[in-house]
Motif scaffolding. Structure first.
Motif, PDB file in Angstrom:
ATOM      1  N   LYS A   8      33.116  94.277  17.558  1.00  0.00           N
ATOM      2  CA  LYS A   8      33.350  93.079  17.342  1.00  0.00           C
ATOM      3  C   LYS A   8      32.541  92.235  16.122  1.00  0.00           C
ATOM      4  O   LYS A   8      33.804  91.827  14.743  1.00  0.00           O
ATOM      5  CB  LYS A   8      33.372  92.128  18.930  1.00  0.00           C
ATOM      6  N   ALA A   9      31.499  92.975  16.120  1.00  0.00           N
ATOM      7  CA  ALA A   9      30.746  92.526  14.540  1.00  0.00           C
ATOM      8  C   ALA A   9      30.128  93.437  14.151  1.00  0.00           C
ATOM      9  O   ALA A   9      28.957  93.686  13.229  1.00  0.00           O
ATOM     10  CB  ALA A   9      30.526  91.548  15.499  1.00  0.00           C
ATOM     11  N   ARG A  38      32.088 103.883  12.399  1.00  0.00           N
ATOM     12  CA  ARG A  38      32.700 103.082  11.828  1.00  0.00           C
ATOM     13  C   ARG A  38      31.422 102.217  11.350  1.00  0.00           C
ATOM     14  O   ARG A  38      31.901 101.998   9.928  1.00  0.00           O
ATOM     15  CB  ARG A  38      33.550 102.041  12.493  1.00  0.00           C
ATOM     16  N   ALA A  47      22.141  92.773   9.437  1.00  0.00           N
ATOM     17  CA  ALA A  47      21.840  91.396  10.431  1.00  0.00           C
ATOM     18  C   ALA A  47      23.175  90.343  10.816  1.00  0.00           C
ATOM     19  O   ALA A  47      23.006  90.262   9.460  1.00  0.00           O
ATOM     20  CB  ALA A  47      20.280  90.232   9.997  1.00  0.00           C
ATOM     21  N   ILE A  93      25.125  87.236  10.042  1.00  0.00           N
ATOM     22  CA  ILE A  93      25.089  86.679   9.151  1.00  0.00           C
ATOM     23  C   ILE A  93      25.498  84.896   9.626  1.00  0.00           C
ATOM     24  O   ILE A  93      24.731  84.105   9.123  1.00  0.00           O
ATOM     25  CB  ILE A  93      26.106  86.881   7.945  1.00  0.00           C
ATOM     26  N   LYS A  94      26.183  85.285  10.543  1.00  0.00           N
ATOM     27  CA  LYS A  94      26.573  84.203  11.114  1.00  0.00           C
ATOM     28  C   LYS A  94      24.943  83.075  11.989  1.00  0.00           C
ATOM     29  O   LYS A  94      25.440  82.373  12.045  1.00  0.00           O
ATOM     30  CB  LYS A  94      27.938  84.266  12.771  1.00  0.00           C
ATOM     31  N   GLY A 120      20.432  95.032   7.076  1.00  0.00           N
ATOM     32  CA  GLY A 120      19.002  95.469   8.490  1.00  0.00           C
ATOM     33  C   GLY A 120      19.481  96.686   8.960  1.00  0.00           C
ATOM     34  O   GLY A 120      19.192  97.120   9.867  1.00  0.00           O
ATOM     35  N   ALA A 170      26.111  96.724  10.350  1.00  0.00           N
ATOM     36  CA  ALA A 170      26.456  95.942   9.397  1.00  0.00           C
ATOM     37  C   ALA A 170      25.421  95.204   8.988  1.00  0.00           C
ATOM     38  O   ALA A 170      25.628  94.343   8.316  1.00  0.00           O
ATOM     39  CB  ALA A 170      28.286  95.962   9.207  1.00  0.00           C
ATOM     40  N   GLU A 188      18.090  98.849   7.162  1.00  0.00           N
ATOM     41  CA  GLU A 188      16.658  98.673   6.867  1.00  0.00           C
ATOM     42  C   GLU A 188      16.590  99.366   8.799  1.00  0.00           C
ATOM     43  O   GLU A 188      15.297 100.259   8.719  1.00  0.00           O
ATOM     44  CB  GLU A 188      15.963  97.113   7.088  1.00  0.00           C
TER      45      GLU A 188
END
Ligand code: CO8
Length: 260
Positions: free
Chosen positions: A25-26, A61, A67, A69-70, A110, A65, A113
């Motif tokens: 989902k994220a 996919r 760290a 961000i929220k 991240g 993506a 990284e």
């Protein structure tokens, strides 16, 4: 087996542990709870006495993506500093057994990284690497400025970090960040598992020493590194596996590693 919420673990080949980041989902954004699970899984494979190498991957996919961000948005300097935010994210670099990152899709911020904390990067044709932190008003925080610069040189690293522009799997391979680019996402994971199986098939003491001396080259200076390597090389004459390996060669037999 331990049930994790954000990752999957398996042992797809003898001696090979696979960790799959699974937060679709994220786009596999890395949150503190996710990184805690990842650390626990790495530690569990590294200490089970059976695993000789780990493959870390994501989905087709997204490897990750970035760290989350929220999670980061409301942080203050004081809270980040006091809790040493993301310090525990680099626990993975202390893992004594090799970790291969099989990167498909986004490996941003991240995520990039995290891939660079691994020992080998393999990637797929649609891998997208980048350090887009500048677009969020910040900079890489998980070693990206240091590891990317060592991997691809100052000028390219500056360009990427200062513009936040992404780069492809092909470019990552051409510039030396990734050691191989595969033709499909599945082939990338398969290739990583195969290489991990090869590594896991060797004596564990020599594998650990090999990882350690290459890291010495990566992290330290040449003169110290050469000395360090020689000392480690000497020390390996005290292992059973050195006798096993060299005797097997002389006797034209397959070595049966003792991992001692
Ligand atoms: N954090 C939180 N959520 C994210 C993140 C993220 N990094 N990336 C994607 N998501 C979420 C989106 O918010 C969205 O959620 P929702 O459906 O609830 O709106 C969902 O994932 C799907 O994403 P998109 O709809 O945006 O998908 P697109 O295909 O349109 O776009 C992109 C894909 C281009 C990857 C886009 O999602 C994007 O730009 N993501 C952010 C990339 C980024 O800036 N990453 C760097 C973050 S900063 C950072 O990593 C600092 C490093 C700190 C140290 C870490 C040490 C290891």
């Amino acid at each position: 087996a331990t049930a994790y919420e954000f990752i999957l673990t398996s042992t797809p080949r003898p001696g090979v542990g696979q960790i799959t980041i699974n937060r679709p989902k994220a786009l596999n954004a890395l949150s503190t709870p996710l990184m805690k699970e990842l650390n626990a899984a790495v530690k569990s494979f590294a200490t089970d006495g059976k695993t000789g190498a780990i493959v870390l991957t994501g989905s087709e996919r997204a490897f990750a993506a970035g760290a989350d961000i929220k999670e980061m948005a409301p942080l203050t300097f004081s809270s980040a500093y006091k809790t040493d935010f993301i310090q525990l994210w680099s626990d993975l670099t202390q893992c004594p057994i090799p970790i291969i990152a099989a990167v498909n899709g986004y490996a941003l911020g991240g995520g990039c990284e995290l891939a660079m904390m691994c020992d080998i990067i393999f990637c797929g044709p649609k891998a997208v690497f980048g350090q887009p932190e500048i677009k969020l008003g910040t900079i890489p925080g998980g070693g990206g400025s240091q590891r990317l610069t060592r991997a691809i040189g100052k000028s390219k690293a500056m360009e990427i970090i200062l513009t936040g522009k992404n780069f492809s799997g092909k470019e990552a391979e051409k510039w030396g960040l990734a050691s191989k680019v595969f033709e499909t996402a599945e082939a990338t994971v398969e290739g990583a598992l195969e290489t991990a199986e090869t590594i896991a098939g060797y004596g564990g003491v020599a594998v650990k020493a090999a990882k350690e001396v290459v890291n010495q080259a990566y992290e330290g200076n040449l003169a110290e590194g050469v000395k360090y390597e020689r000392r480690m090389f000497h020390a390996l004459f005290a292992t059973k596996d050195q006798k096993i390996g060299m005797t097997a060669f002389a006797e034209k037999k397959k070595p049966e590693w003792s991992h001692e």
